[in-house]
Design a protein around this motif. Structure first.
Motif, PDB file in Angstrom:
ATOM      1  N   ALA A 173       0.830  -1.209   0.000  1.00 47.79           N
ATOM      2  CA  ALA A 173       0.000   0.000   0.000  1.00 47.79           C
ATOM      3  C   ALA A 173       0.863   1.256   0.000  1.00 47.79           C
ATOM      4  CB  ALA A 173      -0.926  -0.005   1.218  1.00 47.79           C
ATOM      5  N   LEU A 212      -3.155   0.087  -5.695  1.00 46.82           N
ATOM      6  CA  LEU A 212      -3.633   0.346  -4.348  1.00 46.82           C
ATOM      7  C   LEU A 212      -5.004  -0.288  -4.127  1.00 46.82           C
ATOM      8  CD1 LEU A 212      -3.175   1.620  -1.640  1.00 46.82           C
ATOM      9  CD2 LEU A 212      -3.992   3.801  -2.555  1.00 46.82           C
ATOM     10  N   VAL A 270      -3.436  -1.287   5.353  1.00 45.01           N
ATOM     11  CA  VAL A 270      -3.551  -0.510   4.119  1.00 45.01           C
ATOM     12  C   VAL A 270      -3.727   0.969   4.446  1.00 45.01           C
ATOM     13  CG1 VAL A 270      -4.926  -0.125   2.033  1.00 45.01           C
ATOM     14  CG2 VAL A 270      -4.444  -2.454   2.814  1.00 45.01           C
TER      15      VAL A 270
END
Length: 226
Positions: free
Chosen positions: A66, A78, A133
């Motif tokens: 990420a 992403l 993330v």
């Protein structure tokens, strides 16, 4: 810029940051209930396995992916990381743990620590966000170097697990600190691996932890949400 980016990590990964990490045991409540974690040695072994071959290792790989995607402005990459991070959760409670903390982190960061990378990701990704993330995107947006982010995140992961075991009773505060100190080589090793990893490196063998999270869903008496 990189040095300035380190300072927010001290806030974001503090137990006081409002992500609710204290409410989750990562399946450890079941492990304590069944005697699989009953003292300092078994707690240390359990946590080491998570760093070496379990969810800690995988979360570091996802965080790194990420961070790289956000740094490069690669929206497709992403999005793929964000989707995979949710799909990898082995149980309903572990998904709750990852998503509730990730969503809370995004809300707090967008309000108090805004940056273009976080705002862009929030506008483009409308599903739940897994915690590693969210942290990777924010750290990239604030210029925090990946290696330092990984080490700090993994150490915070260890600290939260140790805190859960302390609150569950098998160990005291001093043993908890000894475990955290003993985990530093594992933290550094997992961070170093993740820094040069790709999503192809996702995988693990900490099956007892995954089973514990499944069993915890129906545990009769509970302190924690996972």
């Amino acid at each position: 810029m990189a040095e300035a980016g380190l300072l927010p990590l001290l806030v974001w990964l503090s137990p006081a940051f409002p992500v609710g990490a204290f409410a989750y045991s990562h399946g450890l409540e079941w492990a304590v209930e069944t005697g699989q974690v009953s003292d300092a040695a078994s707690a240390q072994a359990w946590i080491a396995d998570l760093l070496d071959a379990g969810s800690g290792r995988n979360d570091a790989v996802l965080l790194a992916a990420a961070h790289r995607a956000a740094s490069a402005g690669d929206r497709g990459a992403l999005g793929a990381v964000a989707e995979l991070a949710l799909a990898l959760q082995p149980s309903r409670e572990r998904r709750l743990e990852a998503a509730a903390q990730g969503n809370a982190f995004m809300i707090a960061v967008r309000s108090a620590w805004p940056c273009a990378a976080v705002d862009r990701f929030a506008a483009e990704w409308t599903d739940d966000v897994a915690y590693p993330v969210a942290l990777g995107v924010a750290a990239a947006g604030h210029g925090a170097p990946l290696g330092a982010v990984l080490e700090a995140a993994l150490l915070a992961f260890v600290g939260n697990l140790v805190s859960a075991v302390v609150r569950l009773g098998p160990i005291g505060q001093t043993d908890g600190q000894k475990i955290i100190a003993a985990m530093l080589p594992h933290v550094r090793s997992a961070a170093s691996f993740a820094e040069s990893s790709s999503l192809d490196d996702v995988g693990g063998a900490a099956y007892r932890s995954d089973i514990a999270s499944l069993r915890h869903e129906t545990q009769y008496s509970r302190l924690f949400r996972s």
